[in-house]
Design an enzyme around this catalytic site. Structure first.
Site, PDB file in Angstrom:
ATOM      1  N   VAL A  33       0.829  -1.202   0.000  1.00 49.51           N
ATOM      2  CA  VAL A  33       0.000   0.000   0.000  1.00 49.51           C
ATOM      3  C   VAL A  33       0.868   1.260   0.000  1.00 49.51           C
ATOM      4  O   VAL A  33       0.714   2.129  -0.858  1.00 49.51           O
ATOM      5  CB  VAL A  33      -0.959   0.001   1.224  1.00 49.51           C
ATOM      6  CG1 VAL A  33      -1.634   1.347   1.388  1.00 49.51           C
ATOM      7  CG2 VAL A  33      -1.998  -1.076   1.028  1.00 49.51           C
TER       8      VAL A  33
ATOM      9  N   CYS B 170      -5.748  -9.487   3.168  1.00 52.33           N
ATOM     10  CA  CYS B 170      -6.728  -8.680   3.915  1.00 52.33           C
ATOM     11  C   CYS B 170      -8.099  -9.293   4.164  1.00 52.33           C
ATOM     12  O   CYS B 170      -8.645  -9.113   5.241  1.00 52.33           O
ATOM     13  CB  CYS B 170      -6.877  -7.331   3.237  1.00 52.33           C
ATOM     14  SG  CYS B 170      -5.345  -6.390   3.344  1.00 52.33           S
TER      15      CYS B 170
HETATM   16  P1  NAD Z   1       3.100  -4.805   3.806  1.00 51.41           P
HETATM   17  O1  NAD Z   1       3.447  -5.860   4.779  1.00 51.41           O
HETATM   18  O2  NAD Z   1       3.306  -5.006   2.363  1.00 51.41           O
HETATM   19  O3  NAD Z   1       3.879  -3.456   4.200  1.00 51.41           O
HETATM   20  C1  NAD Z   1       3.976  -2.959   5.502  1.00 51.41           C
HETATM   21  C2  NAD Z   1       5.379  -2.403   5.691  1.00 51.41           C
HETATM   22  O4  NAD Z   1       5.447  -1.716   6.953  1.00 51.41           O
HETATM   23  C3  NAD Z   1       6.475  -3.471   5.736  1.00 51.41           C
HETATM   24  O5  NAD Z   1       7.417  -3.233   4.727  1.00 51.41           O
HETATM   25  C4  NAD Z   1       7.099  -3.307   7.135  1.00 51.41           C
HETATM   26  O6  NAD Z   1       8.506  -3.522   7.162  1.00 51.41           O
HETATM   27  C5  NAD Z   1       6.764  -1.863   7.445  1.00 51.41           C
HETATM   28  N1  NAD Z   1       6.803  -1.538   8.870  1.00 51.41           N
HETATM   29  C6  NAD Z   1       6.239  -2.218   9.907  1.00 51.41           C
HETATM   30  N2  NAD Z   1       6.484  -1.570  11.065  1.00 51.41           N
HETATM   31  C7  NAD Z   1       7.213  -0.471  10.764  1.00 51.41           C
HETATM   32  C8  NAD Z   1       7.769   0.587  11.533  1.00 51.41           C
HETATM   33  N3  NAD Z   1       7.600   0.640  12.871  1.00 51.41           N
HETATM   34  N4  NAD Z   1       8.473   1.543  10.901  1.00 51.41           N
HETATM   35  C9  NAD Z   1       8.658   1.493   9.553  1.00 51.41           C
HETATM   36  N5  NAD Z   1       8.158   0.526   8.773  1.00 51.41           N
HETATM   37  C10 NAD Z   1       7.426  -0.453   9.367  1.00 51.41           C
HETATM   38  O7  NAD Z   1       1.576  -4.440   4.100  1.00 51.41           O
HETATM   39  P2  NAD Z   1       0.526  -3.819   3.064  1.00 51.41           P
HETATM   40  O8  NAD Z   1      -0.037  -4.883   2.213  1.00 51.41           O
HETATM   41  O9  NAD Z   1       1.126  -2.602   2.458  1.00 51.41           O
HETATM   42  O10 NAD Z   1      -0.636  -3.379   4.071  1.00 51.41           O
HETATM   43  C11 NAD Z   1      -0.491  -2.281   4.941  1.00 51.41           C
HETATM   44  C12 NAD Z   1      -1.847  -1.958   5.531  1.00 51.41           C
HETATM   45  O11 NAD Z   1      -2.741  -1.574   4.477  1.00 51.41           O
HETATM   46  C13 NAD Z   1      -2.520  -3.120   6.238  1.00 51.41           C
HETATM   47  O12 NAD Z   1      -3.212  -2.608   7.342  1.00 51.41           O
HETATM   48  C14 NAD Z   1      -3.496  -3.660   5.219  1.00 51.41           C
HETATM   49  O13 NAD Z   1      -4.615  -4.253   5.824  1.00 51.41           O
HETATM   50  C15 NAD Z   1      -3.918  -2.401   4.491  1.00 51.41           C
HETATM   51  N6  NAD Z   1      -4.339  -2.584   3.085  1.00 51.41           N
HETATM   52  C16 NAD Z   1      -3.667  -3.422   2.263  1.00 51.41           C
HETATM   53  C17 NAD Z   1      -4.038  -3.537   0.924  1.00 51.41           C
HETATM   54  C18 NAD Z   1      -3.310  -4.452  -0.020  1.00 51.41           C
HETATM   55  O14 NAD Z   1      -3.764  -4.586  -1.155  1.00 51.41           O
HETATM   56  N7  NAD Z   1      -2.217  -5.069   0.344  1.00 51.41           N
HETATM   57  C19 NAD Z   1      -5.085  -2.765   0.433  1.00 51.41           C
HETATM   58  C20 NAD Z   1      -5.746  -1.900   1.301  1.00 51.41           C
HETATM   59  C21 NAD Z   1      -5.354  -1.816   2.637  1.00 51.41           C
HETATM   60  C1  UGA Z   2      -9.129  -6.468  -1.818  1.00 48.58           C
HETATM   61  C2  UGA Z   2     -10.199  -5.421  -2.153  1.00 48.58           C
HETATM   62  O1  UGA Z   2     -10.703  -5.672  -3.464  1.00 48.58           O
HETATM   63  C3  UGA Z   2      -9.636  -4.014  -2.076  1.00 48.58           C
HETATM   64  O2  UGA Z   2     -10.669  -3.064  -2.276  1.00 48.58           O
HETATM   65  C4  UGA Z   2      -9.007  -3.808  -0.703  1.00 48.58           C
HETATM   66  O3  UGA Z   2      -8.413  -2.529  -0.618  1.00 48.58           O
HETATM   67  C5  UGA Z   2      -7.956  -4.867  -0.459  1.00 48.58           C
HETATM   68  O4  UGA Z   2      -8.564  -6.180  -0.570  1.00 48.58           O
HETATM   69  C6  UGA Z   2      -7.366  -4.814   0.916  1.00 48.58           C
HETATM   70  O5  UGA Z   2      -7.934  -4.228   1.827  1.00 48.58           O
HETATM   71  O6  UGA Z   2      -6.319  -5.442   1.035  1.00 48.58           O
HETATM   72  P1  UGA Z   2      -7.138  -7.593  -3.163  1.00 48.58           P
HETATM   73  O7  UGA Z   2      -7.142  -8.550  -2.015  1.00 48.58           O
HETATM   74  O8  UGA Z   2      -5.868  -6.981  -3.565  1.00 48.58           O
HETATM   75  O9  UGA Z   2      -8.140  -6.379  -2.844  1.00 48.58           O
HETATM   76  O10 UGA Z   2      -7.741  -8.301  -4.458  1.00 48.58           O
HETATM   77  P2  UGA Z   2      -9.216  -8.724  -4.928  1.00 48.58           P
HETATM   78  O11 UGA Z   2      -9.340  -8.412  -6.343  1.00 48.58           O
HETATM   79  O12 UGA Z   2     -10.259  -8.186  -4.027  1.00 48.58           O
HETATM   80  O13 UGA Z   2      -9.159 -10.305  -4.785  1.00 48.58           O
HETATM   81  C7  UGA Z   2      -9.142 -10.934  -3.526  1.00 48.58           C
HETATM   82  C8  UGA Z   2      -9.270 -12.425  -3.702  1.00 48.58           C
HETATM   83  O14 UGA Z   2     -10.574 -12.764  -4.171  1.00 48.58           O
HETATM   84  C9  UGA Z   2      -8.297 -13.007  -4.732  1.00 48.58           C
HETATM   85  O15 UGA Z   2      -7.813 -14.239  -4.260  1.00 48.58           O
HETATM   86  C10 UGA Z   2      -9.149 -13.178  -5.971  1.00 48.58           C
HETATM   87  O16 UGA Z   2      -8.677 -14.185  -6.831  1.00 48.58           O
HETATM   88  C11 UGA Z   2     -10.473 -13.555  -5.348  1.00 48.58           C
HETATM   89  N1  UGA Z   2     -11.631 -13.257  -6.224  1.00 48.58           N
HETATM   90  C12 UGA Z   2     -11.906 -11.971  -6.580  1.00 48.58           C
HETATM   91  C13 UGA Z   2     -12.436 -14.300  -6.668  1.00 48.58           C
HETATM   92  O17 UGA Z   2     -12.191 -15.481  -6.338  1.00 48.58           O
HETATM   93  N2  UGA Z   2     -13.502 -14.010  -7.467  1.00 48.58           N
HETATM   94  C14 UGA Z   2     -13.816 -12.743  -7.838  1.00 48.58           C
HETATM   95  O18 UGA Z   2     -14.810 -12.556  -8.565  1.00 48.58           O
HETATM   96  C15 UGA Z   2     -12.992 -11.707  -7.388  1.00 48.58           C
END
Ligand code: NAD
Ligand code: UGA
Length: 470
Positions: free
Chosen positions: A20, A283
């Site tokens: 993110v 997530c």
């Molecule tokens: P990630 O694990 O890819 O990245 C998090 C980073 O934070 C890591 O690189 C870690 O080393 C760093 N970190 C942890 N503690 C730290 C500190 N004290 N100082 C500096 N760096 C630190 O996680 P992500 O997938 O980017 O997710 C981050 C948040 O966003 C989560 O709460 C997740 O639920 C939310 N989110 C994720 C997605 C997604 O698609 N991955 C989408 C929407 C929201």
């Molecule tokens: C999901 C949400 O779509 C985002 O809006 C949100 O920000 C994010 O989680 C988060 O909070 O981390 P993401 O997990 O990256 O995003 O991907 P998606 O496209 O939502 O897919 C999630 C899982 O559902 C995957 O394993 C995908 O293959 C599966 N999926 C998705 C299905 O099996 N069928 C579908 O029709 C859609």
């Protein structure tokens, strides 16, 4: 320059350079050339990769991200391990660290572990100077902003630095593989907070590329809960279609036809109706567990049970795929070569967190299969970490199978008895089934858990096919 209504933001710091933090800050930097954006992380290797001249080494694979990095890096976008300087210079700090499910203590297995959020807040108090807007970007339980505020307000604030904090919630809705498109053209931007001046400062940033009617301002708790609810609704839609896919297989209905028919109802909508091997990703499961924990905490057991079912169906879907593979291959996989196509949790990402492939591969290994695994963006070390295969070897009594990594589809399928498609990568849509059939002497089964393969072509080449929901 500060007007009556907002603070002009010149320096942004983002704590957390993950899936993110990296893409989100890259897009902010790209859209706001006058703002200096510094993304910091404690993980030195990750920061080195964000700074690598070889853009294929960026820690996050996202279509379009490399171009933005090339455009902005070391101009107004910086990646660093120096948290102190980045925090001290920032007018606005995004906290975008990981919030996984707690593994121990109170709420273990359900509640989110806020250790990293708390650590970040403490670093902010330690180093920030002057007025600082702190923005929760991580997904967190409702009322976490309160905890962050408490840390910021009650820790030993520095008088010398005239510290003043305001906390906003600005959850991220990007989905991996589509992150740049989602960030550039979001369905909405959600900002929760009471301090009007700070809210306006953040609105002003997004307004540079997002139309005002898509920027939604709410109270902070609505914003936090909306993020959990949105993920729960999306996951629920997938469990719903997967549940119907099981019914299709028994009844003779076709899941693709059913999905199309129900998706044409605009109240249901056509997206997120693809049956598959269950949802993965870092997530959905964690956020639903968090919602279950909150429901139990607020003494709403029926609500908790409702969301639990969404997770149960997800497990059921994966288990029945495994059972299908075993029963089709005559009840035993011992010593049989099975190809796994796709290890990431969805296409267009190198992320494997909670990927359905992990559980499915582990169970096939337990059945004694010899897996050959191919994924266009996931390497062998990452698969090793996910399968924890060093540990699996120690448990050799339980795990009879083995796995190897292959660099192409056709290397992987050679002499296989089964091919299991687990990720919907584009290249799996155009597999040359004639070539595949020639690479094996025995009859081969294709298990298409994503309904993406050209199954007519596979059948024409004497490959037997099982497709989900058909
Ligand atoms: P990630 O694990 O890819 O990245 C998090 C980073 O934070 C890591 O690189 C870690 O080393 C760093 N970190 C942890 N503690 C730290 C500190 N004290 N100082 C500096 N760096 C630190 O996680 P992500 O997938 O980017 O997710 C981050 C948040 O966003 C989560 O709460 C997740 O639920 C939310 N989110 C994720 C997605 C997604 O698609 N991955 C989408 C929407 C929201
Ligand atoms: C999901 C949400 O779509 C985002 O809006 C949100 O920000 C994010 O989680 C988060 O909070 O981390 P993401 O997990 O990256 O995003 O991907 P998606 O496209 O939502 O897919 C999630 C899982 O559902 C995957 O394993 C995908 O293959 C599966 N999926 C998705 C299905 O099996 N069928 C579908 O029709 C859609």
């Amino acid at each position: 320059m500060e007007d009556n209504m907002s603070l002009e933001i010149k320096n942004i710091c983002c704590i957390g350079a993950g899936y993110v933090g990296g893409p989100t800050m890259a897009v902010i930097a790209n859209k706001c050339p006058s703002i200096k954006v510094t993304v910091v992380d404690i993980n030195e290797r990750k920061i080195a990769n964000w700074n690598s001249n070889d853009l294929t080494k960026l820690p996050v694979f996202e279509p379009g991200l490399d171009l933005i990095i090339e455009n902005c890096r070391n101009k107004n976008l910086f990646f660093s391990t120096n948290l102190q300087d980045a925090i001290a210079n920032a007018d606005m700090i995004f906290i975008s660290v990981n919030t996984p499910t707690k593994t121990r203590g109170v709420g273990a297995g359900k509640a989110s572990d806020l250790k990293w959020v708390e650590e970040s807040a403490r670093k902010v108090v330690k180093y920030a100077k002057g007025k600082t807007i702190v923005v929760e970007k991580s997904t967190i339980p409702v009322r976490t902003a309160e905890a962050i505020k408490l840390i910021l307000d009650t820790s030993n604030k520095s008088d010398e630095y005239k510290q003043e904090f305001s906390v906003l919630s600005n959850p991220e809705f990007l989905s991996e593989g589509n992150a740049i498109r989602d960030l550039e053209k979001p369905d909405r931007v959600l900002i929760g907070g009471d301090d009007k001046k700070s809210v306006k400062s953040l609105v002003d940033i997004y307004k540079r590329w997002v139309s005002p009617e898509k920027i939604l301002c709410t109270n902070i708790w609505s914003s936090e809960l909306s993020k959990l609810a949105a993920n729960a609704f999306l996951a629920q839609k997938i469990s719903s279609i997967n549940a119907i896919s099981g019914l299709c297989e028994k009844s003779g209905a076709n899941i693709k036809e059913v999905a199309k028919a129900i998706g044409m109802d605009s109240r249901i909508g056509s997206q997120f109706l693809n049956a598959g091997p269950g949802f993965g990703g870092s997530c959905f499961k964690k956020d639903i567990l968090n919602l279950i924990y909150l429901s139990e905490f607020y003494k709403l057991p029926e609500v908790a049970e409702y969301w639990e079912k969404v997770l149960e169906i997800n497990n059921w879907q994966q288990n029945r795929i495994i059972e299908k593979i075993v029963s089709t291959l005559f009840g035993t996989l011992s010593g049989k070569k099975i190809t796994i196509l796709g290890f990431s949790f969805k296409a267009n990402t190198n992320d494997t967190r909670e990927s359905p492939s992990i559980k499915i591969c582990k169970d096939l290994l337990r059945e004694g299969a010899n897996l050959s695994i191919y994924d266009p963006k996931v390497d062998s070390e990452q698969i090793e970490r996910e399968l924890n295969s060093k540990n699996l070897e120690n448990l050799s009594k339980e795990i009879n199978g083995s796995w190897e990594f292959n660099r192409s589809i056709y290397d992987a399928v050679e002499d296989s008895l089964g091919i299991v498609v687990l990720t919907e990568w584009d290249e799996f849509k155009s597999i040359n089934w004639n070539k595949v059939s020639k690479l094996s002497n025995d009859p081969i089964w294709l298990f298409d858990t994503r309904n993406i393969c050209n199954v007519n072509e596979a059948s024409r080449n004497n490959i037997m096919v099982w497709s989900i929901g058909l």
